[in-house]
Design an enzyme around this catalytic site. Structure first.
Site, PDB file in Angstrom:
ATOM      1  CG  HIS A  66      -4.111  -2.403   7.124  1.00 23.53           C
ATOM      2  ND1 HIS A  66      -3.174  -1.712   6.365  1.00 23.53           N
ATOM      3  CD2 HIS A  66      -3.636  -2.404   8.384  1.00 23.53           C
ATOM      4  CE1 HIS A  66      -2.188  -1.314   7.138  1.00 23.53           C
ATOM      5  NE2 HIS A  66      -2.441  -1.742   8.373  1.00 23.53           N
ATOM      6  CB  SER A 112      -3.331  -0.038  10.668  1.00 21.92           C
ATOM      7  OG  SER A 112      -2.107   0.639  10.815  1.00 21.92           O
TER       8      SER A 112
END
Length: 297
Positions: A248, A203
């Site tokens: 993220h 991610s």
């Protein structure tokens, strides 16, 4: 089948945005500075002024050069290739291969390569983690996943976002962007998360690609609302329990910084600015890693 240079272009004079003359299904707001045909990011070749289409570059139109005097270049200066999604396919294949190994070997493999600062691993019978000198975890955790939905969602996102970005940047720049943003996500997670909290997933790198894609779309004056909406949805999901939102955010910030350098670097110093910015992101990764390691040892 490609249309001839002088033939009328479907969708260029009708309502809505014009479409690329080589890819009629892709809307675009960019035109070749020589023949003025609409071209999409995959077909854009950087010129001294604006962008040219591959046909004009091959013919040496208006340059006084032979057809082999210059190679087609992407908007970021990369070489135009026959398969603009090759490295995206390879990255997806590597992630899937790692996941199959996880399923085959079990938790011992995941515990050996997941991102964890400092923790006792029962199956290994020893203390392990980045703080114990296992620096490779910052990289290997980028290719591990926590379940079917986790890897399925990440690989779909990688295909949707990575493919167009690879075509626009070129293979080398795209690969550099993927790894520096993924490492930035791992480093921020290591810096902020509890030392015994493990995390896995691509991610961080994918959010880095999201950030770079947003910069590219702004550079090309595309409608940014779809990518912004998708990014906001993913960020909101990232703050749900059990998700390492730190990775993220780290990847996203690094992606915006490196992506801006990729698409806005001046032509005469393009490589220096692009790869120099990636090097600075790696320096930030090292600094965060050293700071956190000092706190835990």
């Amino acid at each position: 089948m490609d249309q001839a240079p002088g033939s009328p272009q479907v969708g260029q004079d009708g309502p809505g945005a014009p479409t690329c003359y080589r890819h009629p299904d892709r809307e675009t707001g960019i035109r070749c500075t020589r023949c003025e045909r609409p071209i999409c990011p995959e077909c854009m070749v950087s010129a001294s002024v604006g962008f040219q289409c591959p046909d004009c570059v091959r013919s040496g139109s208006g340059t006084g050069q032979s057809p082999t005097a210059s190679r087609p270049r992407t908007v970021a200066g990369g070489t135009v290739t026959a398969d603009p999604r090759l490295f995206t396919k390879i990255l997806i294949g590597i992630n899937l291969a790692f996941y199959l190994v996880q399923l085959s070997v079990g938790n011992s493999f995941t515990e050996r390569f997941e991102l964890v600062g400092q923790a006792y691993l029962p199956t290994l019978g020893s203390v392990g983690g980045v703080a114990e000198g296992q620096w490779y975890r910052l990289l290997t955790a980028m290719f591990l996943h926590g379940g079917y939905l986790h890897i399925a969602f990440n690989m779909l996102s990688l295909w949707w976002v990575g493919g167009p970005l690879e075509a626009a940047l070129g293979r080398a720049r795209y690969l550099a962007l993927y790894f520096v943003t993924g490492l930035a996500g791992s480093a921020l997670s290591y810096l902020v998360v509890a030392p015994n909290q493990p995390s896995v997933g691509a991610s961080g790198a994918i959010f880095g690609l999201f950030g770079a894609l947003a910069v590219l779309m702004r550079r090309l004056r595309y409608d940014m609302r779809p990518v912004i909406a998708l990014l906001v949805i993913n960020l909101l999901l990232a703050f749900r329990g059990g998700i390492a939102w730190q990775a993220h955010i780290g990847g996203l910030v690094a992606g915006v910084v490196a992506g801006y350098a990729m698409v806005h670097a001046p032509r005469e110093r393009r490589n220096l600015v692009q790869y120099g910015t990636c090097a600075l992101v790696l320096v930030a990764v090292v600094v965060m890693t050293v700071i956190r390691t000092g706190q835990l040892t």
